[in-house]
Design an enzyme around this catalytic site. Sequence first.
Site, PDB file in Angstrom:
ATOM      1  N   GLU A   1      54.316  44.984  35.159  1.00  0.00           N
ATOM      2  CA  GLU A   1      53.107  44.199  35.625  1.00  0.00           C
ATOM      3  C   GLU A   1      53.218  43.865  37.345  1.00  0.00           C
ATOM      4  O   GLU A   1      52.968  43.017  37.586  1.00  0.00           O
ATOM      5  CB  GLU A   1      53.207  42.805  34.962  1.00  0.00           C
ATOM      6  CG  GLU A   1      52.686  43.118  33.783  1.00  0.00           C
ATOM      7  CD  GLU A   1      52.694  41.834  32.765  1.00  0.00           C
ATOM      8  OE1 GLU A   1      51.762  41.749  31.932  1.00  0.00           O
ATOM      9  OE2 GLU A   1      53.094  40.768  32.960  1.00  0.00           O
TER      10      GLU A   1
HETATM   11  C1  ACM Z   1      55.963  42.342  29.585  1.00  0.00           C
HETATM   12  O1  ACM Z   1      55.555  41.801  28.492  1.00  0.00           O
HETATM   13  N1  ACM Z   1      55.347  42.166  30.540  1.00  0.00           N
HETATM   14  C2  ACM Z   1      56.917  43.050  29.448  1.00  0.00           C
END
Ligand code: ACM
Length: 661
Positions: free
Chosen positions: A306
């Site tokens: 992310e």
């Molecule tokens: C995640 O849940 N961002 C690895």
Amino acid sequence: VGEAWAQSKSAFTNTLMPMPAKISAHAGELTLTPDFRLSASGFRNRRLESGLQRLRTRLEYATGLTLSRELTAIDKAVSLEVRVQSAGQEPQSVNEDESYALKVTAVGATIDAPTVVGALRGMETFLQLIQGGSNGYYIPAVKIEDSPRFPWRGLLIDCARHFQPIEVLQRTLDGMAAVKMNVFHWRLTDDQGFRMESKIFPKLTGLGSDGLYYTQAQAREIVAYARDHGIRVVPDFDMPGHARSWFVGYPELASGPGPYVLRRKFGIDDAAMDPTRETTFAFLDKFLGEMAGIFPDPYLHISGDESNGAQWRANPKIVAYMRQHHLKDTQALQAEFNQRIEALLTKHGKHMMGWDEVLHPALPKDVVIESWRDTRFLVDAAKRGYRNILAAPYYLDHMKTAEEYYLADPLPPGLDLTSEQRKLVLGGEACMWTEFVDSETLDSRVWPRAAAIAERFWSPLEVRAVDDMYRRLSSASLRLEGLGLTHLTYPEAALRQMAGTEDIDAVRTFVSVLEPYGMSADNKTIQLTPLDRFNNVLPPDPPDRYKFYVLVQSFLQHPSADSKGGIELNILFQRWRDASEKVQALMETSPLLAEGRIRSQQLRELATIGSETVDHLTKMSVVPAGWKESTLAKLKAYEKPTDMLVFTVIVPLKDLVSAVQ
Ligand code: ACM
């Protein structure tokens, strides 16, 4: 395996979890008496002895017996003899031999294992076999040959969003060992906190942790504790994104101008490390080297998830760097960053792990990929030759039922992979993200559901009968509580506090049909919000959910008013009605309890629907015109989450109503 499983349906198999690979029942039993001795012959070290001491203590507490402190067999005394061949590897290897053979007869028991870890697994099985009878406690005569299906059976605990104290981690490790999990994935950093002490960079925790962090001595203590339990520790330091907590003390690492403060909200933050400055890598080189000295496991997780590239695109120097180096997008820049980190980790003797975002053709094949966004990344990684583990179906914060986790297999039969590619799938991890979970509610979100996942990773593929799993899960849950986990005690205590009285029978009935809703996008909670509301304290997939489902299905097979099912359902619906009334009275003096007012009113409606339906199905009443349609519409409306809570009983109630002619 299927055959061994079929012939093993003796009563005692109700207490095993995970189910062993091979088990056969024999006549007779080993009675546990004060003369019962534990002995170790063959290889012996401190790790094995500490395992045997724990075994003895747990045997004593399970049976009330006081047993000898000696670990040597004496003639004629019945005993469990543990025969180990070797220490196994240090640090414990991904490929550690965890197999064991357990044999119990009327005169004694033996555990044979090639390594200490195998013996530890066998001891857990031995404890799970304890049965109570009119003549005291005993172990049924069995022969078990067992080894895991997958070598990587992990549990991730996010200690950044909400700090989890050492004693909480220790009891989590106790629970993991009890269900034969072997990797503690320790999430130590995120935007909301930096939890691991660095002596080289003291401002990481000094400014980035709210004072809530693990000292290096404590981290070593956890590593040693885990090793004693046959568990590896893989630390996780998220980079280049989810990294705001690093920047509070060291803003020069970031891609955007500071100053930075800890993020209290959750979700994706734009802040990211600057991957174009040598000083960033010099810092990370020193930091990772320091961590390599604390965490002996050869794997280190850098997450890499992310990272949205926003701060990179907003920084003209970084944009110019990308142009100069022909990096066409921020993913390409992150891939270059990952390659440099991988080289640093190799230098420090570590294999790099990352979430599926790090998959990139430029990445060395040594990297281990953890798939969280979708199972297809597992397939993708394996096809490209990367070893990998699966997390996507096992997010405990999604509040799915034990059944859903249980049936999600890392390697289902139809998966499009060759047998060589299948070998690259090392296993999986249950993931406990803690945006909405503090140290008090953690246990009830992890257990007992993680035990069902542990069985998925350990037991043969064919072991997947849901009714059998739930039967065994309830016994596993009690054993886990016996280890000191609070998944059963905490919700009760929290409800007493909420209700302001010790007399919470009605509250128990009220919440028996509710569970927390897991989709976090609807959750407005920030890091500082007290987690003392219904959706925080109620356990996901409460045992009553499955019990009600079974009750309804059995009633529907022979719907008559005087059948056991008909009687039980009518009693239950009456209890719902009574509870609804009593709980609403308690709400007058408890505003926190009163947050469940709408649900308590709806419970009364559900009770009415339930008893009307039973009457209709048993011909005690005439079905009014349009009743079925309007009732199903009502149930559909009640199915929606309200205040982050959902009813657990809607689907069986729909089945009931749908059966009305
Ligand atoms: C995640 O849940 N961002 C690895």
